[in-house]
Design a protein around this motif. Structure first.
Motif, PDB file in Angstrom:
ATOM      1  N   ASN A 298      32.171 107.588  13.697  1.00 59.91           N
ATOM      2  CA  ASN A 298      33.542 107.014  12.764  1.00 59.91           C
ATOM      3  C   ASN A 298      33.040 105.374  13.251  1.00 59.91           C
ATOM      4  O   ASN A 298      31.763 104.892  13.400  1.00 59.91           O
ATOM      5  N   ASN A 299      33.258 105.041  12.486  1.00 59.86           N
ATOM      6  CA  ASN A 299      33.698 103.489  12.405  1.00 59.86           C
ATOM      7  C   ASN A 299      32.028 103.037  11.576  1.00 59.86           C
ATOM      8  O   ASN A 299      31.511 102.031  12.736  1.00 59.86           O
ATOM      9  N   VAL A 300      31.709 103.293  10.323  1.00 61.41           N
ATOM     10  CA  VAL A 300      30.393 102.898  10.376  1.00 61.41           C
ATOM     11  C   VAL A 300      30.439 102.387   8.943  1.00 61.41           C
ATOM     12  O   VAL A 300      31.394 102.726   8.085  1.00 61.41           O
ATOM     13  N   ILE A 301      28.627 101.768   8.509  1.00 65.44           N
ATOM     14  CA  ILE A 301      29.396 100.723   7.453  1.00 65.44           C
ATOM     15  C   ILE A 301      28.366 101.112   7.046  1.00 65.44           C
ATOM     16  O   ILE A 301      27.079 101.120   7.306  1.00 65.44           O
ATOM     17  N   ILE A 302      27.667 102.506   5.416  1.00 65.19           N
ATOM     18  CA  ILE A 302      26.464 102.244   5.299  1.00 65.19           C
ATOM     19  C   ILE A 302      26.323 101.291   4.165  1.00 65.19           C
ATOM     20  O   ILE A 302      26.723 100.849   3.103  1.00 65.19           O
ATOM     21  N   GLY A 303      25.160 100.734   3.869  1.00 66.30           N
ATOM     22  CA  GLY A 303      24.341  99.390   2.914  1.00 66.30           C
ATOM     23  C   GLY A 303      24.775  99.854   1.668  1.00 66.30           C
ATOM     24  O   GLY A 303      24.261 101.313   1.626  1.00 66.30           O
ATOM     25  N   ALA A 304      24.278  98.724   1.413  1.00 65.80           N
ATOM     26  CA  ALA A 304      23.762  99.525  -0.616  1.00 65.80           C
ATOM     27  C   ALA A 304      22.876 100.520  -0.976  1.00 65.80           C
ATOM     28  O   ALA A 304      21.994  99.226  -0.320  1.00 65.80           O
TER      29      ALA A 304
ATOM     30  N   THR B  46      19.223 109.956   5.638  1.00 71.81           N
ATOM     31  CA  THR B  46      18.988 111.647   6.238  1.00 71.81           C
ATOM     32  C   THR B  46      18.859 111.703   7.427  1.00 71.81           C
ATOM     33  O   THR B  46      18.182 112.610   8.109  1.00 71.81           O
ATOM     34  N   LYS B  47      19.591 110.446   8.308  1.00 64.66           N
ATOM     35  CA  LYS B  47      19.827 110.918  10.090  1.00 64.66           C
ATOM     36  C   LYS B  47      20.524 110.776  10.668  1.00 64.66           C
ATOM     37  O   LYS B  47      21.434 110.234   9.862  1.00 64.66           O
ATOM     38  N   ASP B  48      20.949 111.055  11.705  1.00 62.65           N
ATOM     39  CA  ASP B  48      22.633 111.010  12.398  1.00 62.65           C
ATOM     40  C   ASP B  48      22.654 109.528  12.442  1.00 62.65           C
ATOM     41  O   ASP B  48      21.743 108.832  12.960  1.00 62.65           O
ATOM     42  N   VAL B  49      23.762 108.849  12.190  1.00 58.74           N
ATOM     43  CA  VAL B  49      24.577 107.489  12.378  1.00 58.74           C
ATOM     44  C   VAL B  49      25.490 107.592  12.904  1.00 58.74           C
ATOM     45  O   VAL B  49      26.331 108.657  13.584  1.00 58.74           O
TER      46      VAL B  49
ATOM     47  N   VAL C 278      24.362 100.707   8.899  1.00 60.29           N
ATOM     48  CA  VAL C 278      22.838 101.585   8.622  1.00 60.29           C
ATOM     49  C   VAL C 278      23.012 100.572   7.212  1.00 60.29           C
ATOM     50  O   VAL C 278      23.550 100.434   6.606  1.00 60.29           O
ATOM     51  N   ALA C 279      21.376 100.682   6.687  1.00 60.88           N
ATOM     52  CA  ALA C 279      20.922  99.762   5.952  1.00 60.88           C
ATOM     53  C   ALA C 279      19.765 100.462   5.369  1.00 60.88           C
ATOM     54  O   ALA C 279      18.709 100.408   6.243  1.00 60.88           O
ATOM     55  N   GLY C 280      19.577 100.111   4.086  1.00 62.26           N
ATOM     56  CA  GLY C 280      17.611 100.440   4.347  1.00 62.26           C
ATOM     57  C   GLY C 280      16.980 102.124   3.498  1.00 62.26           C
ATOM     58  O   GLY C 280      18.065 103.114   3.630  1.00 62.26           O
ATOM     59  N   ILE C 281      15.784 102.223   3.206  1.00 56.07           N
ATOM     60  CA  ILE C 281      15.810 103.175   2.608  1.00 56.07           C
ATOM     61  C   ILE C 281      14.385 103.805   3.507  1.00 56.07           C
ATOM     62  O   ILE C 281      12.780 102.858   3.521  1.00 56.07           O
ATOM     63  N   PRO C 282      14.039 104.340   4.734  1.00 57.20           N
ATOM     64  CA  PRO C 282      15.251 105.868   4.895  1.00 57.20           C
ATOM     65  C   PRO C 282      16.387 104.642   5.599  1.00 57.20           C
ATOM     66  O   PRO C 282      15.682 102.995   6.257  1.00 57.20           O
ATOM     67  N   ALA C 283      17.276 104.437   5.865  1.00 53.88           N
ATOM     68  CA  ALA C 283      18.669 103.841   6.795  1.00 53.88           C
ATOM     69  C   ALA C 283      18.430 103.759   7.821  1.00 53.88           C
ATOM     70  O   ALA C 283      18.021 104.648   8.382  1.00 53.88           O
ATOM     71  N   LYS C 284      18.061 102.487   8.414  1.00 57.14           N
ATOM     72  CA  LYS C 284      18.034 102.722  10.087  1.00 57.14           C
ATOM     73  C   LYS C 284      19.659 101.731  10.742  1.00 57.14           C
ATOM     74  O   LYS C 284      20.294 101.220   9.045  1.00 57.14           O
ATOM     75  N   VAL C 285      19.889 101.955  11.688  1.00 60.14           N
ATOM     76  CA  VAL C 285      20.499 101.126  12.005  1.00 60.14           C
ATOM     77  C   VAL C 285      20.385  99.319  12.078  1.00 60.14           C
ATOM     78  O   VAL C 285      19.270  98.957  13.042  1.00 60.14           O
ATOM     79  N   LEU C 286      21.271  98.764  11.987  1.00 63.47           N
ATOM     80  CA  LEU C 286      20.983  96.925  11.636  1.00 63.47           C
ATOM     81  C   LEU C 286      21.398  96.560  12.917  1.00 63.47           C
ATOM     82  O   LEU C 286      21.324  95.556  13.590  1.00 63.47           O
ATOM     83  N   ARG C 287      23.192  96.757  13.327  1.00 63.10           N
ATOM     84  CA  ARG C 287      23.516  96.509  14.560  1.00 63.10           C
ATOM     85  C   ARG C 287      24.974  97.862  14.611  1.00 63.10           C
ATOM     86  O   ARG C 287      24.760  98.071  14.161  1.00 63.10           O
ATOM     87  N   SER C 288      25.010  97.299  16.072  1.00 63.53           N
ATOM     88  CA  SER C 288      26.182  97.970  16.599  1.00 63.53           C
ATOM     89  C   SER C 288      27.774  96.893  16.554  1.00 63.53           C
ATOM     90  O   SER C 288      27.750  96.037  16.356  1.00 63.53           O
ATOM     91  N   VAL C 289      28.585  98.030  16.239  1.00 66.33           N
ATOM     92  CA  VAL C 289      29.805  96.739  16.086  1.00 66.33           C
ATOM     93  C   VAL C 289      31.393  97.508  17.445  1.00 66.33           C
ATOM     94  O   VAL C 289      31.182  98.177  17.298  1.00 66.33           O
ATOM     95  N   ASP C 290      30.983  96.663  17.732  1.00 64.60           N
ATOM     96  CA  ASP C 290      32.665  96.617  18.952  1.00 64.60           C
ATOM     97  C   ASP C 290      34.109  96.166  18.559  1.00 64.60           C
ATOM     98  O   ASP C 290      34.928  96.244  18.833  1.00 64.60           O
ATOM     99  N   GLU C 291      34.009  96.677  17.050  1.00 61.49           N
ATOM    100  CA  GLU C 291      35.224  96.533  16.050  1.00 61.49           C
ATOM    101  C   GLU C 291      35.522  97.068  14.741  1.00 61.49           C
ATOM    102  O   GLU C 291      34.705  97.885  14.702  1.00 61.49           O
TER     103      GLU C 291
END
Length: 120
Positions: free
Chosen positions: A77-83, A88-91, A97-110
């Protein structure tokens, strides 16, 4: 009409929307998509080679244009997936998250919608 495939069997939660009329969107018929999810154009949400490897998308998620979400994974919940990301893995919840493969770039608390302008 817009070269999209969104079967009637797909579970899509309340207040979810397709950006740009769902142009080029392909969603597996057994996918589960939560509430308040925005799906950008040219997004694919589908299975991997295993017929039971269907993604699940949580609530309050923004899936940017061109993203691919493939396999038996859970998007929190409360996730942004970049363009153009390939997920291919749980978020985890509250992530960008962004990239190929997608990785967590940062956490958000809002709420992610406070970070995005003119969405809702």
């Amino acid at each position: 009409m817009f070269n999209s495939v969104v079967p009637y069997t797909t579970e899509i939660g309340r207040d979810s929307k397709f950006a740009y009329g769902a142009i080029g969107v392909v969603i597996h018929g057994r996918s589960k998509i939560g509430s308040r999810v925005i799906i950008g154009q040219n997004v694919t949400i589908g299975r991997a080679l295993d017929p039971d490897s269907i993604p699940e998308i949580g609530d309050n998620v923004y899936i940017s244009a061109g993203a691919r979400i493939i396999g038996k994974i859970k998007i929190g919940n409360n996730v942004i997936i970049g363009a153009n990301s390939v997920v291919t893995k749980d978020v985890p919840n509250n992530s960008i998250v962004a990239g190929i493969p997608a990785k967590v770039l940062r956490s958000v608390d809002e709420d992610i919608y406070s970070l995005l302008k003119n969405i809702y």
